[in-house]
Write an enzyme that holds these catalytic residues in place. Structure first.
Site, PDB file in Angstrom:
ATOM      1  N   MET A  35       0.895  -1.134   0.042  1.00 15.80           N
ATOM      2  CA  MET A  35      -0.012  -0.083   0.037  1.00 15.80           C
ATOM      3  C   MET A  35       0.882   1.249   0.012  1.00 15.80           C
ATOM      4  O   MET A  35       0.430   2.240   0.241  1.00 15.80           O
ATOM      5  CB  MET A  35      -0.893   0.106   1.060  1.00 15.80           C
ATOM      6  CG  MET A  35      -2.051  -1.053   1.156  1.00 15.80           C
ATOM      7  SD  MET A  35      -3.522  -0.629   2.048  1.00 15.80           S
ATOM      8  CE  MET A  35      -2.743  -0.804   3.816  1.00 15.80           C
ATOM      9  N   HIS A  42       9.453  -4.125   3.196  1.00 13.04           N
ATOM     10  CA  HIS A  42       9.212  -4.388   1.813  1.00 13.04           C
ATOM     11  C   HIS A  42      10.336  -4.821   1.279  1.00 13.04           C
ATOM     12  O   HIS A  42      10.194  -5.344  -0.014  1.00 13.04           O
ATOM     13  CB  HIS A  42       8.528  -3.156   1.475  1.00 13.04           C
ATOM     14  CG  HIS A  42       7.167  -2.831   1.935  1.00 13.04           C
ATOM     15  ND1 HIS A  42       7.138  -1.939   2.941  1.00 13.04           N
ATOM     16  CD2 HIS A  42       5.705  -3.428   1.943  1.00 13.04           C
ATOM     17  CE1 HIS A  42       5.714  -1.681   3.330  1.00 13.04           C
ATOM     18  NE2 HIS A  42       5.319  -2.514   2.875  1.00 13.04           N
ATOM     19  N   GLY A 153       4.719 -10.765   3.926  1.00 15.00           N
ATOM     20  CA  GLY A 153       5.415 -10.957   5.144  1.00 15.00           C
ATOM     21  C   GLY A 153       4.531 -11.796   6.036  1.00 15.00           C
ATOM     22  O   GLY A 153       3.294 -11.705   6.312  1.00 15.00           O
ATOM     23  N   GLN A 159      -3.493 -12.500   7.552  1.00 14.23           N
ATOM     24  CA  GLN A 159      -3.783 -12.089   6.020  1.00 14.23           C
ATOM     25  C   GLN A 159      -3.064 -13.268   5.071  1.00 14.23           C
ATOM     26  O   GLN A 159      -3.632 -13.757   4.089  1.00 14.23           O
ATOM     27  CB  GLN A 159      -3.061 -10.945   5.821  1.00 14.23           C
ATOM     28  CG  GLN A 159      -2.895 -10.406   4.147  1.00 14.23           C
ATOM     29  CD  GLN A 159      -2.162  -9.204   4.242  1.00 14.23           C
ATOM     30  OE1 GLN A 159      -2.992  -8.192   4.296  1.00 14.23           O
ATOM     31  NE2 GLN A 159      -1.197  -8.956   3.596  1.00 14.23           N
TER      32      GLN A 159
END
Length: 307
Positions: A35, A42, A153, A159
């Site tokens: 995002m 990241h 991750g 998630q």
């Protein structure tokens, strides 16, 4: 794999993405979905993808579907120029940075992917509908990028579990790869939301990772010892408002019983100042147990009562 130093192609429309994607003529294509507000965590996702795939696509999209009515989408940090620097340094081929009207051309989609019962507990209980929004956009981005692998991750454990479940249940031809949580030197899990923390908030937030470490250190003694050790850290920090601290099965998210031996997820969530933070640690419960980087491919299949 090939080394790339050129600035990635930036695609902002479906046609631009399709054209750039068509130019990737050979080898596997990996996708890292973000995002924005990229950080070292990241970068590690991109490094892992780059090490295994011939090409890497990074998506930068602030998905409105996964923000609830009480969550301020406009507050989320936007750092596109800095994000591009990271993508360039890590050898990304394409950055897909669409606006909501590109991803959802007819507005809010009438059909969404449901996360089911696993999406209604833990984070799903605190953020109703959140995971439906996550899975819907992940599904769309997998189709649009045509990636053969996707990197996520371990920090967002629920998630990750739900994305794996979606890919398996709906037959997406994609390999979902988990990457260990990246932490600051003091143990705080890296997150774009950390930018919201004041200096004093940040000190308070350390109790989350410290609780996980304490729990993992007690893993050899069994579930009760893990929970007790983790709670003993959290109760010493009254400024952290804890939503939950759980030790759950890695694929069902159900609390593990005292006889459980095997891999489990130790997870915590709470509010520090105005910021809600989550963290977790995969652990092996029982003799020789302790912290894990990520779950094994057969996580949760070896649990059995102690004889």
């Amino acid at each position: 794999m090939t080394t790339q130093t050129a600035t990635p192609v930036v695609a902002r429309t479906r046609d631009e993405l399709a054209e750039a994607r068509a130019a990737l003529t050979a080898g596997d294509v990996a996708v890292v979905m973000t995002m924005g507000a990229l950080h070292h965590g990241h970068a590690q996702l991109i490094k892992q993808a780059r090490a295994r795939a011939e090409h890497v696509i990074v998506t930068i999209f602030l998905n409105p579907l996964q923000f609830g009515p009480r969550e301020d989408l406009s507050r989320y940090p936007r750092t596109f120029d800095d994000d591009m620097e990271i993508c360039t340094r890590e050898g990304v081929d394409i950055v897909f940075a669409p606006t909501p009207d590109v991803v959802y051309p007819e507005g809010d989609p009438g059909v969404r992917i449901s996360a089911g019962p696993l999406g209604a507990v833990l984070e799903g209980q605190a953020r109703p509908g959140h995971f439906d929004g996550v899975l819907t956009v992940v599904g769309k981005l997998l189709h649009l990028t045509g990636a053969s692998s996707a990197y996520f991750g371990q920090k967002d454990a629920q998630q990750l579990l739900l994305i794996r479940r979606m890919v398996r249940d709906l037959d997406f031809p994609v390999d979902v790869v988990s990457v260990p949580t990246v932490r600051e030197e003091d143990g705080l899990a890296m997150s774009s939301r950390n930018t919201y923390l004041t200096a004093s908030d940040r000190e308070v937030a350390l109790c989350l990772s410290q609780a996980l470490k304490a729990g993992a250190d007690a893993a050899a003694e069994g579930p009760s010892a893990i929970r007790r050790a983790a709670r003993s850290v959290l109760v010493k920090e009254p400024l952290a408002l804890i939503d939950y601290l759980v030790l759950v099965h890695p694929t069902t998210l159900e609390d593990v019983p005292e006889w459980y031996r095997g891999e489990a997820l130790l997870a915590v969530a709470g509010r520090v100042g105005t910021t809600r933070l989550i963290d977790n640690m995969p652990v092996r419960v029982g003799p020789g147990g302790g912290a894990l980087q990520v779950f094994s491919e057969h996580a949760g299949r070896h649990e059995a009562p102690v004889e």
